[in-house]
Design an enzyme around this catalytic site. Structure first.
Site, mmCIF file in Angstrom:
data_model
loop_
_atom_site.group_PDB
_atom_site.id
_atom_site.type_symbol
_atom_site.label_atom_id
_atom_site.label_comp_id
_atom_site.label_asym_id
_atom_site.label_seq_id
_atom_site.Cartn_x
_atom_site.Cartn_y
_atom_site.Cartn_z
ATOM 1 N N ARG A 26 11.646 -5.813 4.840
ATOM 2 C CA ARG A 26 11.439 -4.373 4.617
ATOM 3 C C ARG A 26 12.402 -3.524 5.451
ATOM 4 O O ARG A 26 12.696 -3.838 6.598
ATOM 5 C CB ARG A 26 10.005 -3.983 4.968
ATOM 6 C CG ARG A 26 9.819 -2.458 4.927
ATOM 7 C CD ARG A 26 8.411 -2.025 4.971
ATOM 8 N NE ARG A 26 7.699 -2.576 6.106
ATOM 9 C CZ ARG A 26 6.391 -2.470 6.263
ATOM 10 N NH1 ARG A 26 5.669 -1.869 5.341
ATOM 11 N NH2 ARG A 26 5.807 -2.980 7.307
ATOM 12 N N LYS A 36 0.842 -1.221 0.000
ATOM 13 C CA LYS A 36 0.000 0.000 0.000
ATOM 14 C C LYS A 36 0.869 1.261 0.000
ATOM 15 O O LYS A 36 0.641 2.168 -0.785
ATOM 16 C CB LYS A 36 -0.919 0.030 1.239
ATOM 17 C CG LYS A 36 -1.882 -1.145 1.323
ATOM 18 C CD LYS A 36 -2.775 -1.045 2.542
ATOM 19 C CE LYS A 36 -2.058 -1.157 3.861
ATOM 20 N NZ LYS A 36 -1.380 -2.450 4.100
ATOM 21 N N ARG A 84 11.329 -1.688 11.004
ATOM 22 C CA ARG A 84 10.245 -1.306 11.922
ATOM 23 C C ARG A 84 10.097 -2.336 13.040
ATOM 24 O O ARG A 84 10.262 -3.532 12.815
ATOM 25 C CB ARG A 84 8.920 -1.216 11.143
ATOM 26 C CG ARG A 84 8.734 0.112 10.462
ATOM 27 C CD ARG A 84 7.561 0.182 9.512
ATOM 28 N NE ARG A 84 6.315 -0.452 9.938
ATOM 29 C CZ ARG A 84 5.187 -0.432 9.227
ATOM 30 N NH1 ARG A 84 5.166 0.215 8.061
ATOM 31 N NH2 ARG A 84 4.113 -1.039 9.648
ATOM 32 N N ARG A 134 -9.724 0.845 8.491
ATOM 33 C CA ARG A 134 -9.250 -0.500 8.779
ATOM 34 C C ARG A 134 -10.287 -1.321 9.515
ATOM 35 O O ARG A 134 -10.061 -2.490 9.816
ATOM 36 C CB ARG A 134 -8.034 -0.380 9.668
ATOM 37 C CG ARG A 134 -6.762 -0.893 9.072
ATOM 38 C CD ARG A 134 -5.709 -0.625 10.105
ATOM 39 N NE ARG A 134 -4.512 -1.302 9.883
ATOM 40 C CZ ARG A 134 -3.455 -0.764 9.275
ATOM 41 N NH1 ARG A 134 -3.522 0.420 8.759
ATOM 42 N NH2 ARG A 134 -2.356 -1.453 9.193
ATOM 43 N N ARG A 160 -0.465 -9.054 13.141
ATOM 44 C CA ARG A 160 -1.045 -8.068 12.203
ATOM 45 C C ARG A 160 -1.868 -8.779 11.124
ATOM 46 O O ARG A 160 -2.926 -8.282 10.714
ATOM 47 C CB ARG A 160 0.075 -7.247 11.564
ATOM 48 C CG ARG A 160 0.640 -6.213 12.523
ATOM 49 C CD ARG A 160 2.003 -5.752 12.097
ATOM 50 N NE ARG A 160 1.989 -5.037 10.834
ATOM 51 C CZ ARG A 160 3.075 -4.874 10.066
ATOM 52 N NH1 ARG A 160 4.224 -5.374 10.432
ATOM 53 N NH2 ARG A 160 2.979 -4.209 8.947
HETATM 54 P P1 AP5 Z 1 4.849 -1.560 1.813
HETATM 55 O O1 AP5 Z 1 4.534 -0.697 0.633
HETATM 56 O O2 AP5 Z 1 5.602 -0.952 2.957
HETATM 57 O O3 AP5 Z 1 3.540 -2.324 2.310
HETATM 58 P P2 AP5 Z 1 2.272 -1.808 3.104
HETATM 59 O O4 AP5 Z 1 1.082 -2.493 2.546
HETATM 60 O O5 AP5 Z 1 2.255 -0.313 3.135
HETATM 61 O O6 AP5 Z 1 2.618 -2.418 4.518
HETATM 62 P P3 AP5 Z 1 2.496 -1.825 5.965
HETATM 63 O O7 AP5 Z 1 3.168 -2.857 6.856
HETATM 64 O O8 AP5 Z 1 3.034 -0.429 6.067
HETATM 65 O O9 AP5 Z 1 1.018 -1.834 6.198
HETATM 66 P P4 AP5 Z 1 0.338 -1.972 7.514
HETATM 67 O O10 AP5 Z 1 -1.027 -1.785 7.062
HETATM 68 O O11 AP5 Z 1 0.592 -3.191 8.309
HETATM 69 O O12 AP5 Z 1 1.073 -0.852 8.422
HETATM 70 P P5 AP5 Z 1 0.718 0.656 8.716
HETATM 71 O O13 AP5 Z 1 1.978 1.421 8.650
HETATM 72 O O14 AP5 Z 1 -0.450 1.122 7.940
HETATM 73 O O15 AP5 Z 1 5.689 -2.814 1.252
HETATM 74 C C1 AP5 Z 1 6.141 -3.834 2.111
HETATM 75 C C2 AP5 Z 1 7.500 -4.361 1.590
HETATM 76 O O16 AP5 Z 1 7.308 -4.987 0.322
HETATM 77 C C3 AP5 Z 1 8.556 -3.272 1.358
HETATM 78 O O17 AP5 Z 1 9.807 -3.778 1.721
HETATM 79 C C4 AP5 Z 1 8.501 -2.982 -0.137
HETATM 80 O O18 AP5 Z 1 9.739 -2.580 -0.614
HETATM 81 C C5 AP5 Z 1 8.084 -4.352 -0.686
HETATM 82 N N1 AP5 Z 1 7.231 -4.233 -1.866
HETATM 83 C C6 AP5 Z 1 6.132 -3.427 -1.995
HETATM 84 N N2 AP5 Z 1 5.572 -3.585 -3.206
HETATM 85 C C7 AP5 Z 1 6.348 -4.516 -3.839
HETATM 86 C C8 AP5 Z 1 6.267 -5.120 -5.137
HETATM 87 N N3 AP5 Z 1 5.312 -4.797 -6.009
HETATM 88 N N4 AP5 Z 1 7.200 -6.058 -5.453
HETATM 89 C C9 AP5 Z 1 8.174 -6.408 -4.576
HETATM 90 N N5 AP5 Z 1 8.293 -5.866 -3.343
HETATM 91 C C10 AP5 Z 1 7.394 -4.942 -2.988
HETATM 92 O O19 AP5 Z 1 0.214 0.540 10.254
HETATM 93 C C11 AP5 Z 1 1.103 0.189 11.283
HETATM 94 C C12 AP5 Z 1 0.329 0.110 12.597
HETATM 95 O O20 AP5 Z 1 -0.253 1.398 12.900
HETATM 96 C C13 AP5 Z 1 -0.861 -0.875 12.616
HETATM 97 O O21 AP5 Z 1 -0.470 -2.200 12.902
HETATM 98 C C14 AP5 Z 1 -1.729 -0.253 13.746
HETATM 99 O O22 AP5 Z 1 -1.212 -0.562 15.015
HETATM 100 C C15 AP5 Z 1 -1.543 1.250 13.507
HETATM 101 N N6 AP5 Z 1 -2.576 1.790 12.596
HETATM 102 C C16 AP5 Z 1 -2.365 2.385 11.395
HETATM 103 N N7 AP5 Z 1 -3.525 2.741 10.832
HETATM 104 C C17 AP5 Z 1 -4.504 2.362 11.688
HETATM 105 C C18 AP5 Z 1 -5.930 2.421 11.652
HETATM 106 N N8 AP5 Z 1 -6.582 2.951 10.594
HETATM 107 N N9 AP5 Z 1 -6.618 1.919 12.698
HETATM 108 C C19 AP5 Z 1 -5.995 1.390 13.775
HETATM 109 N N10 AP5 Z 1 -4.642 1.289 13.859
HETATM 110 C C20 AP5 Z 1 -3.910 1.760 12.829
#
Ligand code: AP5
Length: 214
Positions: free
Chosen positions: A127, A13, A160, A88, A171
């Site tokens: 990552r 994402k 992270r 979410r 997660r």
């Molecule tokens: P990346 O693009 O970083 O993936 P992502 O889907 O953004 O993953 P996240 O882990 O950031 O999502 P998340 O939803 O768990 O965490 P968030 O920060 O929102 O890519 C991942 C890896 O793959 C990278 O190394 C990249 O290089 C690689 N990659 C990407 N695309 C690729 C491709 N096409 N080919 C090859 N490699 C690729 O949330 C973190 C925490 O915050 C949550 O757990 C929660 O505690 C809190 N939080 C955030 N939002 C909320 C909410 N709305 N409600 C409640 N709690 C929340």
């Protein structure tokens, strides 16, 4: 253009949102990034969020909803936005509908990035992220030129806390229980556009842009 990005943790994402934000000229709003900035700044919100994030749990709805409402009231969203990591849960989606209805800014589409579980586990385990500018890397797929140093800004590249195996498992469990039902929520509204997230980042971007044009 007003978009929501859905997808499991590690589906890509953040990677896609950064590319789309450039391509479409709209702001990228990541609730995860906002929480990580608050944690780094040592704010009360950051301290509260960290206790949930480190163990892979969701921050309570009322905290996230209040924060997103505030963010969506800023003028830079008038040209459009990409929401990454929000909503979410169904209550978050309902709260978002209400805010957007009040400002007469309906969503154009919800892109659901679809990737098999073994791929997301591989992506999350390898990552690395820049502490300074938030650029996203992967030790195998997208390594930095110099180990530990961001190619874009020279900042420190780190792993992270929630990319440890136990937090990743938690997660994925939380995603399946609380977030996956949102696909039905947005399908019913006719907004859901599944995107195959298994290709290279450039291929995924191409698929997403083609879907948005079509
Ligand atoms: P990346 O693009 O970083 O993936 P992502 O889907 O953004 O993953 P996240 O882990 O950031 O999502 P998340 O939803 O768990 O965490 P968030 O920060 O929102 O890519 C991942 C890896 O793959 C990278 O190394 C990249 O290089 C690689 N990659 C990407 N695309 C690729 C491709 N096409 N080919 C090859 N490699 C690729 O949330 C973190 C925490 O915050 C949550 O757990 C929660 O505690 C809190 N939080 C955030 N939002 C909320 C909410 N709305 N409600 C409640 N709690 C929340």
């Amino acid at each position: 253009m007003r978009l929501v990005l859905l997808g499991a943790p590690g589906a890509g994402k953040g990677t896609l949102a950064k590319q789309l934000s450039k391509a479409l000229g709209v702001v990228h709003i990541s609730t995860g990034d906002i929480f990580r900035e608050e944690v780094a700044a040592g704010t009360e919100l950051g301290k509260k969020a960290k206790s949930y994030m480190d163990r892979g749990a969701l921050v309570p709805d009322e905290v996230v909803i209040g924060m997103v409402k505030q963010r969506l009231s800023r003028p830079d969203v008038n040209a459009g936005f990409i929401l990454d990591g929000f909503p979410r849960t169904v209550p978050q989606a309902e709260a978002l509908d209400k805010v957007l209805e009040e400002s007469n800014q309906p969503l154009d589409a919800v892109l659901d990035i679809v990737v098999p579980e073994e791929t997301v586990v591989r992506r999350l385990s390898g990552r690395r992220v820049c502490r300074q500018c938030g650029a996203i890397y992967h030790i195998d797929n997208m390594p930095t030129k110099q180990e530990g140093v961001c190619d874009k800004c020279g900042g420190e590249v780190y792993q992270r806390d929630d990319d440890q195996p136990e937090a990743i498992r938690q997660r994925l469990k939380v995603y399946a229980e609380a977030t996956a039902p949102l696909t039905d929520y947005y399908r019913t509204k006719g907004l859901l556009r599944p995107v195959d997230g298994t290709g290279t980042p450039e291929e995924v971007l191409g698929t997403a842009l083609a879907l948005l044009k079509g």
